[in-house]
Design an enzyme around this catalytic site. Structure first.
Site, PDB file in Angstrom:
ATOM      1  N   LYS A  41       0.665  -1.141   0.068  1.00 35.12           N
ATOM      2  CA  LYS A  41      -0.122   0.136  -0.168  1.00 35.12           C
ATOM      3  C   LYS A  41       0.496   1.895   0.546  1.00 35.12           C
ATOM      4  O   LYS A  41       2.489   1.161   0.652  1.00 35.12           O
ATOM      5  CB  LYS A  41      -0.923  -0.201   1.453  1.00 35.12           C
ATOM      6  CG  LYS A  41       0.078   0.036   3.046  1.00 35.12           C
ATOM      7  CD  LYS A  41       0.144   0.963   3.182  1.00 35.12           C
ATOM      8  CE  LYS A  41       0.746   1.288   4.430  1.00 35.12           C
ATOM      9  NZ  LYS A  41       2.073   2.463   4.714  1.00 35.12           N
ATOM     10  N   ASP A 176      -2.729  -1.630  10.820  1.00 34.60           N
ATOM     11  CA  ASP A 176      -3.134  -1.183   9.097  1.00 34.60           C
ATOM     12  C   ASP A 176      -3.347  -2.964   9.008  1.00 34.60           C
ATOM     13  O   ASP A 176      -4.046  -3.134   7.461  1.00 34.60           O
ATOM     14  CB  ASP A 176      -1.607  -1.352   8.659  1.00 34.60           C
ATOM     15  CG  ASP A 176      -1.272  -0.120   8.954  1.00 34.60           C
ATOM     16  OD1 ASP A 176      -2.037   0.910   8.598  1.00 34.60           O
ATOM     17  OD2 ASP A 176      -0.023   0.284   8.270  1.00 34.60           O
TER      18      ASP A 176
END
Length: 332
Positions: A41, A176
């Site tokens: 990401k 996350d």
């Protein structure tokens, strides 16, 4: 009618009992092998609002999945153990010596252990990680691996957990991980666990460049003085969300900002050098991802992206970085 209804009830009851037994014993319900991609990401905007009383930080950030990924395979074992095998498939120019985390410290191991304990699984798993996402790079590689293991075991064991249940499990492993389970273009708030899916960002060319250093997220949070940041140092998250919803990539690029740069870039000036080089090579925008040190550039034209890639890999910028990837945005 009664006999039909009673038979239906008996069959359903037997199936429920079998499923509970199978989950407890690790019996193969779907298959005994699963492969998934664990995507990295980037952060299109990252704001640290405050430090909470529980020592976590309150965040607002926009996360975007990119195509650089680790390959994860999970195989059910008859033995009651968890095995981790890691192969590091980084850019061959990388000079850093990475040791694959093979045992209980690997977050993928922790994900499998969590599932075993919660669902009383007596069988074991062999987890293989072919790693391409840079380590300690601000790209969520470990979290992505943990998310992939959770999704793989949900399928292998036929647990049928819904996405919100999977993200709740992921949060037990790291802030996350819930995002990595959901993926795509997402507004993340709280410590990262409050997720709002946004309209998918159009497929966009991304260059990812990691210098020859690792950055500790803990160090950055400890060094960051979020309460002292000026308004102009913070991203306008709402404006970036608006630009995404309007599919205005130029406005998205104009709004890119990451408050963690105020600490990391000062300590590691090479990050600023990489950003400057990307902008010189016609990137529409360039930003550090997460706590760094990876820098990404967004390009309008593929030929300009590839020209910049070559200059980092073999040309005038080759001394700035050792891991360079051509990537695109990914949406589920």
């Amino acid at each position: 009618m009664y006999l039909k209804e009673n038979t239906k009830w008996v069959i359903m009851n037997l199936y429920t009992k079998y499923r509970q037994y199978a989950i407890q014993r690790g019996v193969r319900l779907m298959d005994d092998f699963k492969e998934l991609k664990a995507y990295g990401k980037i952060n299109l905007g990252l704001d640290v609002l405050r430090k909470r009383k529980d020592n976590y930080h309150e965040l607002r950030m926009i996360m975007q999945t990119v195509s650089v990924c680790d390959d994860i395979s999970v195989k059910v074992l008859p033995e009651d153990e968890i095995r981790i095998e890691t192969r590091l498939l980084f850019d061959e120019r990388s000079k850093l010596e990475y040791g694959g985390i093979e045992g209980k410290d690997n977050i993928a191991y922790k994900a499998a252990k969590l599932m075993k304990d919660l669902f009383n699984i007596e069988k074991g798993f062999h987890i293989r990680i072919d790693k391409r996402i840079p380590i300690a790079a601000g790209m969520g590689g470990g979290s992505a691996d943990a998310a992939a293991v959770i999704k793989a075991l949900n399928s292998l064991l036929d647990l049928r957990l819904k996405e919100d249940e999977l993200t709740d499990l992921g949060l037990k492993l790291g802030a996350d991980v819930p995002y990595c389970i959901v993926g795509g273009t997402v507004l993340a708030e709280g410590i990262g666990e409050k997720l709002t899916k946004l309209k998918a960002l159009p497929e966009t060319g991304i260059l990812l460049v990691k210098p020859e250093l690792n950055v500790s997220t803990k160090e950055v949070y400890e060094g960051l003085k979020s309460e002292d940041l000026k308004a102009e140092e913070r991203p306008d998250i709402d404006n970036i969300v608006k630009a995404i919803e309007e599919q205005d990539i130029r406005a998205v690029c104009k709004g890119l900002k990451n408050v963690m740069e105020t600490y990391t870039v000062k300590k590691y000036p090479v990050i600023a050098n990489i950003k400057e080089a990307m902008m010189k090579e016609n990137a529409r925008a360039s930003l550090m991802s997460g706590s760094g040190p990876t820098v990404f550039g967004i390009f309008d034209k593929e030929e300009e992206l590839m020209a910049c890639y070559e200059k980092f890999r073999n040309g005038v910028y080759r001394n700035l970085a050792t891991q360079i990837y051509v990537s695109t945005t990914v949406n589920y």
